[in-house]
Design a protein around this motif. Sequence first.
Motif, mmCIF file in Angstrom:
data_model
loop_
_atom_site.group_PDB
_atom_site.id
_atom_site.type_symbol
_atom_site.label_atom_id
_atom_site.label_comp_id
_atom_site.label_asym_id
_atom_site.label_seq_id
_atom_site.Cartn_x
_atom_site.Cartn_y
_atom_site.Cartn_z
ATOM 1 N N SER A 193 4.005 2.070 -4.825
ATOM 2 C CA SER A 193 4.583 1.965 -3.486
ATOM 3 C C SER A 193 6.066 2.297 -3.510
ATOM 4 N N TYR B 91 -4.283 4.835 4.531
ATOM 5 C CA TYR B 91 -3.931 3.417 4.453
ATOM 6 C C TYR B 91 -5.049 2.563 5.051
ATOM 7 N N CYS B 92 -5.582 3.008 6.176
ATOM 8 C CA CYS B 92 -6.628 2.232 6.845
ATOM 9 C C CYS B 92 -7.897 2.142 6.006
ATOM 10 N N ASN C 126 -1.564 9.995 6.000
ATOM 11 C CA ASN C 126 -1.268 8.847 5.145
ATOM 12 C C ASN C 126 -1.608 7.540 5.843
ATOM 13 N N LEU C 127 -1.405 7.468 7.144
ATOM 14 C CA LEU C 127 -1.797 6.273 7.888
ATOM 15 C C LEU C 127 -3.316 6.103 7.869
ATOM 16 N N SER D 46 -8.060 2.337 2.703
ATOM 17 C CA SER D 46 -7.834 1.788 1.359
ATOM 18 C C SER D 46 -7.383 0.333 1.359
ATOM 19 N N LYS D 47 -6.886 -0.165 2.481
ATOM 20 C CA LYS D 47 -6.272 -1.495 2.463
ATOM 21 C C LYS D 47 -7.279 -2.597 2.152
ATOM 22 N N TYR E 89 0.434 4.311 0.793
ATOM 23 C CA TYR E 89 0.301 5.216 1.936
ATOM 24 C C TYR E 89 1.122 4.752 3.134
ATOM 25 N N ILE E 90 1.122 3.455 3.412
ATOM 26 C CA ILE E 90 1.879 2.968 4.563
ATOM 27 C C ILE E 90 3.378 3.129 4.325
ATOM 28 N N ASN F 147 0.864 -1.171 0.000
ATOM 29 C CA ASN F 147 0.000 0.000 0.000
ATOM 30 C C ASN F 147 0.902 1.223 0.000
#
Length: 416
Positions: free
Chosen positions: A373, A59-60, A55-56, A62-63, A15-16, A13
Amino acid sequence: MKKNEKGTKLYINPYIFFAFSFLITLIFYSLNYSDLNERLGMKIYLFLIVAIGINLFFYCISKRRWGKFTNVRSYADSRYPARKYLYGSIFFLFLGLLEVIYSGGFPILGQVGYKDYGVPTLHVILVCCDSFFILNIVKRSLKTKSEILKRKQIFSGTIAVLPLVFGLSRGTLVILLIGMAMMYFSSKTKSMPFKISVLISALILLGIYVFGIVGNYRMNHDYGNKESVEKSTLILSIGKANQKFQDSRIPKPFFWTLIYDTSPLSNFRENTNLVNIKSSDITGERFLEYTVVNFMPDVVSKRVYPTYTSDFKPWQITQEFTAASCWTIPYLMLGWYGVCGFLIFELVFPFIYLELIRRLAFQYFDIAIALLSTMYILMPFSNFFSFSALSLQLLLPFLCALFERRSPKEIEYPKK
């Protein structure tokens, strides 16, 4: 099935990786191992913390959507005979040898400087297409059950990587290695065993050490220094390694990675201290230039705005460390409005791009998210939206899907 999907979502991902990369940079910066790294200031520090946090959050959210798409098996192995990979590898090797002849030697052998190596225009195309081709080989080898076919694919991949090695561009090789690691992670359908995690961590440390050794070799050659490549006298001096680092037990070649990771942030801090953008400087024409320069590949922006590199040349803490992070050029063009605008684009772009991939080139979803990524994990160093050798690869899944004209029935989509 839910267990497998959960394991897959964890790994790939953008963002992570963006958040992780900037967090590591802040940690390295706080170690204070170089006199070049002055205090960041509260504004920069708070902005980076906010950027990491947002960004975290992305990530949550979109994952779950992207995690189930990162382990796509497209087409049967029989549709990709090993000889096609071999022919492609030989073709790229041929282009690499043409560059050697044109340049008059190999940078890796010290016959020509790496900055003067390569055929103009062809070099960017070669690096871009060859890197994407290698990622496809990695994808197939990871998904191939036949050991014989796997060995053939690895052999083809070894040939294909030679043109990139000829140029001794550590940046290109590091980008490729990160992309290959992303492909490996995206192929995993279960949580990673502890032994594999330890092995990967050891390989990363070895890679960082080798990165420093290669840096010493190249710098010794450029400066005519005859000392052993295991010593790091030049980089310790140029990077102003302080006594705290000199007295530490950290192997000295590791300083290459430390100073390379933190100096772009130092350059950004330097520009915010020395340059003040007024509201009168922010015009419609400047905003258009800002958009083209920051969000288009530089092979395009350098033709549309050929003087932007001199018009917005960043201040540097020292002439040896030119990387300025992804934030500096946006700041020089529009001030903090430009920095915030870049953050917004970085947050929105993956949703748009990966949705287009899902609709138009689904069989390349895993490669596309691996490339994205890779871009995001390298953002502390520079703006990779504008770095043609990497950003142009984002277009290749669409081109390949267009020319393949495969039936949707040949693609194994993930189960809902």
